[in-house]
Design an enzyme around this catalytic site. Structure first.
Site, mmCIF file in Angstrom:
data_model
loop_
_atom_site.group_PDB
_atom_site.id
_atom_site.type_symbol
_atom_site.label_atom_id
_atom_site.label_comp_id
_atom_site.label_asym_id
_atom_site.label_seq_id
_atom_site.Cartn_x
_atom_site.Cartn_y
_atom_site.Cartn_z
ATOM 1 N N ASP A 297 29.659 21.557 44.407
ATOM 2 C CA ASP A 297 30.303 22.579 45.228
ATOM 3 C C ASP A 297 29.688 22.531 46.609
ATOM 4 O OD1 ASP A 297 32.204 23.770 43.708
ATOM 5 O OD2 ASP A 297 30.778 25.107 42.710
ATOM 6 N N ASP A 334 34.122 43.920 50.148
ATOM 7 C CA ASP A 334 33.746 42.530 49.878
ATOM 8 C C ASP A 334 32.224 42.439 49.802
ATOM 9 O OD1 ASP A 334 33.303 39.848 49.836
ATOM 10 O OD2 ASP A 334 34.607 39.378 51.536
ATOM 11 N N GLU A 338 29.397 36.450 52.829
ATOM 12 C CA GLU A 338 30.341 36.223 53.939
ATOM 13 C C GLU A 338 30.906 37.554 54.416
ATOM 14 O OE1 GLU A 338 33.485 33.572 52.812
ATOM 15 O OE2 GLU A 338 31.976 32.217 51.934
ATOM 16 N N ALA A 367 41.474 33.157 43.459
ATOM 17 C CA ALA A 367 41.551 31.736 43.803
ATOM 18 C C ALA A 367 42.993 31.298 44.008
ATOM 19 C CB ALA A 367 40.911 30.901 42.698
ATOM 20 N N THR A 369 45.622 33.308 45.356
ATOM 21 C CA THR A 369 46.163 33.723 46.661
ATOM 22 C C THR A 369 45.270 33.250 47.801
ATOM 23 O OG1 THR A 369 44.962 35.791 46.538
ATOM 24 C CG2 THR A 369 47.191 35.788 45.642
ATOM 25 N N ARG A 370 44.039 33.001 47.488
ATOM 26 C CA ARG A 370 43.012 32.589 48.445
ATOM 27 C C ARG A 370 42.896 33.579 49.613
ATOM 28 N NH1 ARG A 370 45.303 27.657 49.024
ATOM 29 N NH2 ARG A 370 44.379 27.235 51.054
ATOM 30 N N MET A 371 43.036 34.867 49.309
ATOM 31 C CA MET A 371 42.755 35.888 50.330
ATOM 32 C C MET A 371 42.357 37.193 49.666
ATOM 33 S SD MET A 371 46.497 36.707 51.795
ATOM 34 C CE MET A 371 47.950 36.391 50.891
ATOM 35 N N SER A 372 41.788 38.082 50.506
ATOM 36 C CA SER A 372 41.417 39.402 49.993
ATOM 37 C C SER A 372 41.731 40.419 51.091
ATOM 38 C CB SER A 372 39.934 39.416 49.632
ATOM 39 O OG SER A 372 39.158 39.258 50.802
ATOM 40 N N LYS A 384 42.522 39.202 54.876
ATOM 41 C CA LYS A 384 41.841 38.053 55.498
ATOM 42 C C LYS A 384 41.775 36.947 54.437
ATOM 43 C CE LYS A 384 36.879 38.804 54.577
ATOM 44 N NZ LYS A 384 36.833 39.713 53.481
#
Lengths: 669, 565
Positions: A297, A334, A338, A367, A369-372, A384
């Site tokens: 990773d 969040d 990050e 994972a 939608t790859r956004m929050s 974002k």
């Protein structure tokens, strides 16, 4: 790993005792080479016993004693290797037996029970100063935990809800409610004890293959020696003498490797636990030596921890503050580093001293939608995430967004797009920092013939910049969890063995699919269950150590086998001329005594003593492993062939000669 | 060393090295069913044959079926040969009215010819009718090597990722596509050199000194041709190729040497062409070639230096020509004998019993190793068995699970390969021990001292290696030796072949691993040296004691000027 040895005297006593117990033929039979030595010892003892009064009886007994020593050196080395593991296991077991748990009942009260009685699903309360009684997941509370008993790392680790905790570690502050995830005898600690003790040790595939080869080699030498008796009688009755023929047989058989084979395996597993990795089987360690591809990773492995937000880049017509505010809101729920770094940067940009309190419905990252983001109570929806994901979301795509994103990405940064109510606001620049010393390690992998592949959810350009900076061979960008599995499967169908490291629950399927899956101890329970090794330090580059240990294991076996066989040449030159001195026709064979050994009897004893002494002399190599350097197979072959093959031919000539001269000093030649 | 000798050696060795590649490629084309120039005349004939046998050209067998077919077919041949020899007197083509063979000799001869050993416990001219020579022995000289080649082909297929194929198809093609065409050419060349080819009775002549003499003849050229092409080695006469009727000229000598080497070398190259590892094949040819040159030197130089006992009488410069044909010279003789021992043929142009003990070590070397090209098909099998054992140890030393042609070598393959290696010394050692220890065996010993012992070792080595030559002092025509050597030849022939078939099948089912920097390469000079070293060490460890007891002890005796009486 913390290791505590009880008094040295009792430790030695244990080793001695177990080494003698292992001489039991029922146990010895698992090691064909040494089993034959045992039979030979018995035969010589019987010959010496039944021939009491004959002149050569003293000589026969001497042979019997040396044969016994040969055997005993073998069991001693195995017991010694085991004892090193047992010292660790004893310490861990003490940790475990003294632990009590506060079991939480349905009414909210607690009862004090033995840690060994906890089952999966039980809930326990942990107070500061308590040892956590079993493996589990934090349900409630945040506290710092000292994991030094397991990892040897003294800095406490912060544990929050959903974090995994390990039995045997100590809570330092605050109060945790933990749901137990392991049944008695299946906890991490139990597994570790079983591992270091070698109790569940099974022969690995390669060990089985080598044992088979050694058994056949032994059979060949048995044939050579047994048929030699009637054949030599061609020159007259009783040309040969049984104890001497047994001595010849033991000298020729691969006793060196036969004696040390099991110590090598045990010590190999110990070395794995010494680098703080728990391997669930010896097979996995051996497989690590064969790895062709490593999937790493990017985040946490190649780059330091996580990316940090360093800049807000608004689209034309959007104020920096508007973007910062959206970033702030979207990151409130969040908890990733990050997210926190965005909050930090936003606070500084907006001049706030503390973040506003959360009001609205957080949308967690997935994972897929790859956004929050967050749906605020006033109805506005802030998101974002990956630029491609946000672009799909916004109603009127703006070319500028891609331009800024590409600019950030081409710089090695990660662009994070922010939108509010379907309108793109701009980009947050996240920056990665590649860990120091990594390029070196990757170079070593490359020399071993291992390809490194970086997997990242980032876009191609970002991935490429980091990949180039870190020096990995290949990368997959914008990877979803299933992409990793595809990659592993694809590598496997082309015949490669794949290793990967992972910590998240979404890594679990890939960890299970990989031939070697190294799970981080800091990771989720699912990941730890799926992998076949667990790294207690949670340092993904630990894979290199494991690969090296796996290779070392095979090299040590090969080297000692080669050495064992190469030694036979000198032994023939010592014994064959001595064997037939009584036959006039064969007297010319004394010309083969190129070492000029003084007497025939002395020559045979010298060879036999050398054969026995080589075993303890090589124990350090068996325990530590033959030195391994990352280099091409061709170079390594030449080096090891010289060290063990060529020197294996030369050393016994010198050794047997020296022993013969020493025996001569004592008048025993 | 004379210029003539050097030129002969270079021509033969160079010639063999040159034909390896085209022949190897031809073999692979035939057995992967690609078009070759013999398709036109032979395709229909073969198809008819396959139709009769009820098989399909591209059907496949498992290792078990293949082994079973091999054993059953060979058993049938052996039985038929046994019966034909037992009833020879009543069968046609027997103008000299030669008698039936006694049971043990018939068994020994049938076993020995069916296993490609061709150990002869009889004298051809006074024992075998024309029918027995051409219909029994010559027939077996075709099919026995063909069966060995077929197994070799099946193994090569399996390690190159193909199915094993069909034994009967491979056997047929071995005969129709390789042995028959080459044998026709060989026969014509030998006839041109004056070797007889006839079914007429022996010639009864009056010599110029006024005596009556009969001169044996028969279908010799065709017998001689296949005897060498198939590495059979059973001569038409007892003197084998030393007889001027079998091998009249220096040129016929060369033809016979070249025909022995053609197919073994072809098979070595076919390994490379079949698997796509041509450099690896050359590495193996290099290893076997090094052994060959070593053997040649080990025969030639001691004989050239002469007998130490004779030298000690002050007669220096006497080449040891005892038992050798002057018309072939030491150079031609050494080359023929080395080839015959290396290619497991076992035909001779001289009396092995008359060689110096040091030179006989070269003969032993050929039989012990069994990899100096060896017989067609089986030589490459034995070599690859050593490659597997060597790769296993060397692979460990580079820190990876050992691989052979990209397939992992695990317990199964290593155990089978190690057992296959074990069989050969076991047969030689146990057989010799029984012969030395029992009165039945002792009865055959002719010479005193180490030479007598050596004759026994030689006989068992020759039978186990399916070589067929003898250190001729031993009275091999005793029922004891006829039976035990027949049995040794049978086990020696089939056990390791079948073992290798099973290794091949096991490797076939494994996942193939691509090469990387960490892979041990087998097509390098380093590997060649390691392979050579392992073969030498493994065999030296096994055979050093018995060699010390016989030829080595005898050599020291000679050097000490002792005579054994």
């Amino acid at each position: 790993m913390a290791m505590q040895t009880s008094s040295k005297a009792s430790y030695r006593w244990v080793v001695l005792q177990s080494s003698l117990k292992k001489l039991n033929p029922a146990e010895m039979i698992h090691n064909p080479v040494m089993f034959v030595v045992e039979i030979g010892t018995a035969v010589v003892c019987w010959m010496a016993w039944s021939a009491v009064g004959r002149s050569a009886v003293g000589y026969d007994w001497t042979i019997a004693v040396i044969l016994f020593l040969t055997m005993w050196f073998s069991t001693l080395s195995e017991s010694y290797a085991e004892a090193r593991g047992r010292a660790q296991a004893d310490f861990l077991r003490r940790t475990k037996s003294s632990t009590k748990a506060r079991l939480l009942d349905s009414e909210g009260g607690t009862t004090l029970v033995d840690a060994a009685l906890l089952h999966q699903g039980d809930r326990i309360v942990v107070e500061p100063g308590d040892l956590i009684a079993s493996d589990g997941v934090v349900l409630n509370g945040v506290g710092s935990v000292d994991e030094s008993a397991i990892t040897g790392e003294s800095a406490p680790v912060l544990k929050a809800p959903d974090d995994a905790v390990t039995g045997g570690t100590m809570l330092l502050s605050d109060r945790l409610i933990v749901e137990v995830t392991a049944n008695p005898g299946e906890t991490f600690l139990d597994r570790m004890i079983a591992l270091v003790e070698g109790a569940k040790r099974q022969k690995t595939p390669n060990e089985i293959a080598l044992t088979a080869l050694l058994a056949v080699l032994t059979l060949i030498f048995v044939l050579v020696v047994v048929t030699l008796v009637p054949i030599a009688d061609y020159y007259g009755p009783r040309t040969t003498n049984i104890p001497i023929m047994v001595a010849l047989l033991v000298c020729l058989m691969p006793t060196t490797i036969g004696a040390l084979l099991s110590a090598i395996g045990i010590a190999g597993m110990n070395r794995v636990s010494l680098v703080n990795v728990i391997a669930k089987s010896g097979r996995a360690v051996e497989a690590a030596g064969d790895i062709d591809t490593i999937i790493l990773d990017k985040t946490g492995t190649i780059t330091i921890g996580n990316r940090m937000a360093t800049e807000f880049l608004p689209l034309p017509g959007v104020l920096v503050d508007q973007l910062a505010e959206a970033g702030l809101w979207s990151s409130l729920a969040d908890t990733t580093p990050e997210g926190r770094s965005i909050i930090d940067l936003a606070q500084r940009t907006l001049g706030l001293t503390s973040p506003p309190s959360l009001s609205g419905e957080p949308v967690p990252f997935s994972a897929e939608t790859r956004m929050s983001g967050i749906d605020l109570s006033d109805g506005s929806r802030i998101r974002k995430g990956a630029v491609s994901a946000i672009e799909k979301l916004v109603t009127s795509p703006i070319a500028e967004l891609k331009v800024i994103a590409d600019l950030v990405a081409s710089d090695g940064g990660t662009p994070l797009a922010v939108s509010r109510d379907g309108v793109a606001l701009g980009i947050i620049r996240l920056k990665d920092v590649v860990k120091t010393g990594l390029t070196d390690r990757f170079e070593k992998f490359r020399m071993m013939g291992i390809r490194t592949v970086m997997a990242t959810g980032d876009n191609r350009i970002t991935a490429e910049v980091i990949a180039r900076e870190a020096g990995v061979d290949d990368f997959i960008a914008e990877a979803k969890p299933e992409d990793k599995i595809h990659l592993i499967q694809e590598q496997q169908t082309s015949g490669r063995l794949v290793a990967m490291t992972g910590d998240g629950t979404n890594d679990a399927p890939a960890l299970a699919q990989a031939d070697v899956g190294l799970a981080m101890n800091s990771g989720t329970m699912a990941a730890k269950e799926a992998g076949n090794m667990i790294d207690l330090d949670s340092s993904p580059t630990k894979l290199l150590d494991v690969v090296m240990i796996g290779k070392q294991l095979l090299i040590t076996r090969g080297a000692l086998t080669t050495f064992s066989i190469a030694n036979d040449i000198a032994k023939y030159f010592a014994i064959v001329p001595a064997l037939f001195v009584t036959v006039p026709t064969l007297r010319g064979l004394s010309a083969l005594n190129i070492m000029h050994l003084t007497t025939p009897h002395g020559a045979i004893l010298s060879a036999l003593i050398f054969n026995a002494l080589v075993i303890p002399a090589l124990v350090p190599f068996a325990i530590r492993g033959v030195r391994y350097r990352a280099e091409s197979a061709a170079k390594m072959l030449v080096r090891n062939l010289f060290n063990w093959g060529v020197l294996g031919v030369i050393i016994p000539f010198a050794g047997i000669f020296a022993i013969d001269r020493i025996l001569g000093l004592f008048g025993m030649g | 060393m004379s210029i003539q000798t050097m030129v002969t050696w270079i021509v033969v060795l160079g010639g063999l090295a040159a034909v390896a590649k085209p022949l190897g490629i031809y073999i692979v084309r035939v057995f992967t069913f690609q078009p070759t120039w013999l398709d036109r005349p032979l395709d229909r004939l073969e198809d008819r044959l396959f139709q009769c046998m009820g098989i399909d050209r591209d059907s496949n067998m498992s290792a078990k079926e293949y082994s079973f077919s091999l054993l059953l077919t060979n058993l049938a041949w052996m039985l038929a040969a046994y019966l034909a020899l037992r009833w020879q007197y009543h069968l046609p083509f027997n103008p000299e009215h030669l008698r039936d063979l006694k049971p043990t000799l018939a068994f020994n001869t049938a076993a020995s010819f069916v296993t490609n050993t061709d150990w002869q416990a009889y004298s051809g001219a006074t024992t075998m009718s024309y029918f027995s020579q051409f219909a029994v022995l010559s027939y077996l000289q075709f099919v026995a090597p063909a069966a060995g080649g077929a197994v070799g082909i099946a193994f090569l297929r399996s390690i190159s990722g193909r199915q094993l194929g069909n034994f009967f198809v491979d056997l047929t093609l071995m005969v129709t596509r390789l042995l028959l065409p080459l044998a026709v050419i060989g026969t014509v060349l030998l006839v041109a050199q004056g070797v007889p080819e006839t079914l007429k009775a022996y010639l009864h002549v009056h010599t110029i000194t006024g005596l009556r003499q009969w001169i044996p003849r028969g279908p010799i050229a065709s017998f001689e041709s296949i005897e060498h092409l198939g590495q059979d080695g059973g001569g038409y006469f007892a003197a084998n190729s030393a007889s001027p009727l079998e091998n009249p000229t220096a040129f016929s000598n060369l033809i016979e040497i070249l025909s022995m080497g053609l197919l073994p070398l072809g098979f070595f190259y076919a390994f490379g062409a079949m698997t796509g590892k041509r450099r690896f094949a050359w590495t193996l040819i290099g290893v076997a070639g090094t052994f060959f040159i070593g053997m040649l030197a080990l025969v030639y130089f001691p004989e050239l230096a002469g007998n130490p006992l004779v030298n000690s009488l002050g007669l220096h410069g006497m080449v040891n020509m005892v038992g050798k044909e002057i018309r072939l010279g030491l150079g031609g003789t050494s080359l023929f004998e080395t080839s015959s021992m290396a290619f497991a043929t076992g035909s001779v142009v001289s009396a092995h019993d008359s060689y110096l003990p040091l030179s006989t070590l070269s003969f032993y070397l050929g039989m012990f190793l069994n990899v100096v090209f060896g017989g067609q098909g089986v030589g490459i099998l034995n070599m690859l068995m050593f490659v597997i054992l060597t790769t296993f140890l060397m692979g460990l030393m580079v820190g990876r699970t050992p691989e052979f042609l990209g397939k992992k070598i695990e317990a199964r393959e290593v155990s089978i390969a190690a057992l296959a290696f074990l069989i050969h010394p076991a047969l030689i050692l146990i057989g010799s021990a029984i012969a030395v220890a029992t009165p039945l065996g002792q009865a055959g010993i002719f010479n005193p001292g180490p030479q007598g012992l050596s004759e026994i070792f030689y006989a068992f080595a020759s039978a186990a290696a399916n070589n067929g030559s003898a250190l001729a002092g031993l009275k091999a025509a005793l029922p004891f030796y006829e039976v035990i050597l027949g049995v040794v030849a049978v086990i020696g022939r089939y056990a390791s072949m079948i073992a290798m078939l099973f290794i091949g099948q096991s490797l076939l089912t494994k996942r193939s691993i691509p090469e990387s920097q960490g892979t041990l390469r087998a097509d390098t000079p380093v590997f060649a040296v390691v392979l050579l070293g392992s073969i030498v060490v493994l065999n030296a460890l096994t055979f050093f004691p018995i060699m010390a007891l016989a030829p080595i002890a005898e050599q020291y005796l000679m050097l000490a000027h002792h005579l054994i009486r």
